[in-house]
Design a protein around this motif. Structure first.
Motif, short mmCIF file in Angstrom:
data_model
loop_
_atom_site.label_atom_id
_atom_site.label_comp_id
_atom_site.label_asym_id
_atom_site.label_seq_id
_atom_site.Cartn_x
_atom_site.Cartn_y
_atom_site.Cartn_z
N ASN A 168 -5.54 -5.50 -2.00
CA ASN A 168 -6.89 -4.99 -2.21
C ASN A 168 -6.81 -3.85 -3.23
N ASP A 210 0.55 -9.12 2.05
CA ASP A 210 -0.46 -8.15 1.58
C ASP A 210 -1.49 -8.88 0.73
N ILE A 211 -2.74 -8.52 0.93
CA ILE A 211 -3.82 -9.19 0.18
C ILE A 211 -4.00 -8.58 -1.21
N GLY A 271 -0.20 11.34 6.26
CA GLY A 271 0.98 11.19 5.41
C GLY A 271 0.64 11.65 4.00
N SER A 299 -8.25 1.55 4.82
CA SER A 299 -7.70 2.83 5.28
C SER A 299 -8.50 4.07 4.91
N SER A 309 -1.27 2.64 14.14
CA SER A 309 -2.62 3.11 14.42
C SER A 309 -2.87 4.38 13.61
N GLY A 366 -3.65 -1.77 -2.64
CA GLY A 366 -2.35 -2.45 -2.61
C GLY A 366 -2.00 -2.94 -4.00
N TYR A 388 -14.16 4.04 10.38
CA TYR A 388 -12.71 3.76 10.22
C TYR A 388 -11.98 4.05 11.53
N LYS A 426 -9.93 1.46 14.08
CA LYS A 426 -8.51 1.61 14.42
C LYS A 426 -8.33 1.79 15.94
N ASP A 450 -3.80 -12.94 3.56
CA ASP A 450 -4.71 -12.15 4.40
C ASP A 450 -4.24 -12.18 5.85
N ILE A 451 -4.20 -11.02 6.49
CA ILE A 451 -3.80 -11.00 7.91
C ILE A 451 -4.82 -11.73 8.78
N PHE A 465 1.03 -2.59 9.07
CA PHE A 465 0.30 -1.50 8.41
C PHE A 465 -1.06 -1.97 7.89
N GLY A 505 0.84 -1.21 0.00
CA GLY A 505 0.00 0.00 0.00
C GLY A 505 0.86 1.25 0.00
N PHE A 506 0.23 2.37 0.29
CA PHE A 506 0.92 3.66 0.20
C PHE A 506 2.08 3.77 1.20
N ILE A 507 1.78 3.76 2.49
CA ILE A 507 2.85 3.96 3.47
C ILE A 507 3.77 2.75 3.50
N PRO A 558 0.25 7.74 13.42
CA PRO A 558 0.62 8.72 12.42
C PRO A 558 -0.52 9.71 12.22
#
Ligand SMILES: NC(=O)c1ccc[n+]([C@@H]2O[C@H](COP(=O)([O-])OP(=O)(O)OC[C@H]3O[C@@H](n4cnc5c(N)ncnc54)[C@H](O)[C@@H]3O)[C@@H](O)[C@H]2O)c1
Length: 346
Positions: free
Chosen positions: A42, A39-40, A186, A90, A131, A45, A156, A160, A66-67, A86, A16-18, A183
């Motif tokens: 999605n 990472d799945i 970002g 999101s 988080s 990602g 969301y 979190k 998948d986590i 991460f 993903g991004f971060i 964070p």
């Protein structure tokens, strides 16, 4: 490089991004480390978020999974020294449309990760849980300290906050080596165009107006993505006894309004300010986020180095130079939300 030399780091959500920016920075900064990404893939990602030289490196392994898959996560945790978690759903607006997946992934996925960490026992040296500042919610102005009571304002943020509480509870019960990072916002390359800065930039590149939710006076605390990566590496390098069970904000300490961001983007692009328009405000809008950064400074000696104007210009240039990355996403940036039985696009 200190504590992470020759270590293996599991990065969930690393496409993903971060996560992908962090993996790239980690790969460069710690040449003896091994990195495993779970990472799945999605909608946010993407395999190509990691450059080909890293994909083909013997120091890198990508596992598409998948986590929430207990067996897979337990197996991966057997062979890693550090975890940076991460992986999440999101996007605030998507959580207004379909909250179920947010609690399933963000809360129950984190539960699976923590259960696997317990199984792995002492072999994991540090579990960095990512988080968000969104756990604080609204009704506050001025720099937010980590001790502020949480009042999450969206599904969301609630998911979190719940995940973070879960991580903290397991730390208290079992002493597992967790560090919780909150964070603030970002920005930088490879962020999905559903998010505010890439959406504004790519609209202007396409000569389309920028649409601001509400008055645009709401402020956020922005950190350039490379600075987040450096902060997370500083946590990896800090002995666990100094950061064990700690919660720290990651931010710049400065609030910048959405109106100001729109103006900088328009001005930097040489476009007219009449391209900036306002639409209805999003439910659960938070009006002010500004981090108190003293805890991160004290514990890991970290402060973001990039000035907002400089980071934003680099980000604008990246989207200008990489239309092939974001153009396939066009049409997915808005989400339809039902408010009082009326469907509104945000
Ligand atoms: N972007 C920000 O400004 C910001 C600010 C504060 C906190 N955060 C947090 O940072 C983390 C990363 O955010 P991001 O902006 O990079 O998000 P992102 O949506 O770009 O990336 C999330 C990644 O997680 C993966 N993922 C989702 N569900 C998964 C699952 N079930 N199993 C495995 N992988 C899964 C996705 O495929 C994606 O690659 C999230 O935990 C987010 O809550 C982000």
């Amino acid at each position: 490089m200190k504590h992470t030399a020759k270590k293996t780091i599991l990065v969930t959500g690393g496409m993903g991004f971060i996560g992908s920016n962090f993996v790239e920075a980690l790969y460069k900064a710690k040449p003896e480390s091994h990195i495993v990404v779970l990472d799945i893939l999605n909608y946010a990602g993407r395999f190509e978020n990691i450059p080909p030289n890293i994909h083909s490196s013997p120091r890198f392994r990508f596992v598409r999974g998948d986590i929430r898959d207990q067996g897979l996560v337990e197996q991966l945790m057997q062979n890693v020294d550090y975890v940076v978690h991460f992986a999440a759903e999101s996007h605030v607006t998507r959580s207004l449309q379909n909250s179920h997946v947010f609690y399933d992934v963000n809360l129950m996925g984190t539960h699976t990760m923590i259960r696997a960490l317990l199984q792995a026992g002492r072999s994991i040296e540090k579990f960095i849980h990512i988080s968000t500042c969104e756990v604080y919610g609204d009704a506050y102005t001025g720099p937010i300290q980590e001790t502020l009571a949480q009042r999450p304002a969206t599904p969301y943020a609630g998911s979190k906050a719940a995940a973070e509480t879960l991580v903290y509870a397991f730390y208290k019960s079992f002493g597992i080596p967790v560090v919780i990072v909150r964070p603030f916002n970002g920005y930088g390359p490879r962020e999905h165009i559903e998010k505010v800065i890439p959406r504004f930039i790519t609209n202007i590149i396409q000569n389309k107006p920028i649409e601001i939710h509400g008055t645009g006076k709401q402020t956020r605390d922005w950190t350039y993505i490379d600075d987040f990566s450096h902060g997370l590496m500083a946590i990896l390098d800090t002995p666990i006894k100094k950061v064990h069970g700690e919660i720290m904000n990651f931010g710049s300490g400065k609030g910048i309004s959405i109106n100001d961001i729109a103006s900088i983007i328009v001005d930097h692009s040489g476009t007219n300010r009449n391209m900036i328009t306002h639409i209805a405000d999003r439910p659960g809008q938070v009006y002010s986020f500004e981090a108190d950064t003293a805890v991160a400074q004290k514990l890991i000696g970290w402060n973001p180095a990039t000035k907002f104007q400089d980071g934003l210009k680099q980000t604008i240039d990246w989207y200008r130079n990489n239309p092939g990355w974001w153009m396939p996403l066009l049409g997915t940036e808005k989400v339809e939300v039902a408010i009082d039985h009326t469907k509104v696009q945000f």
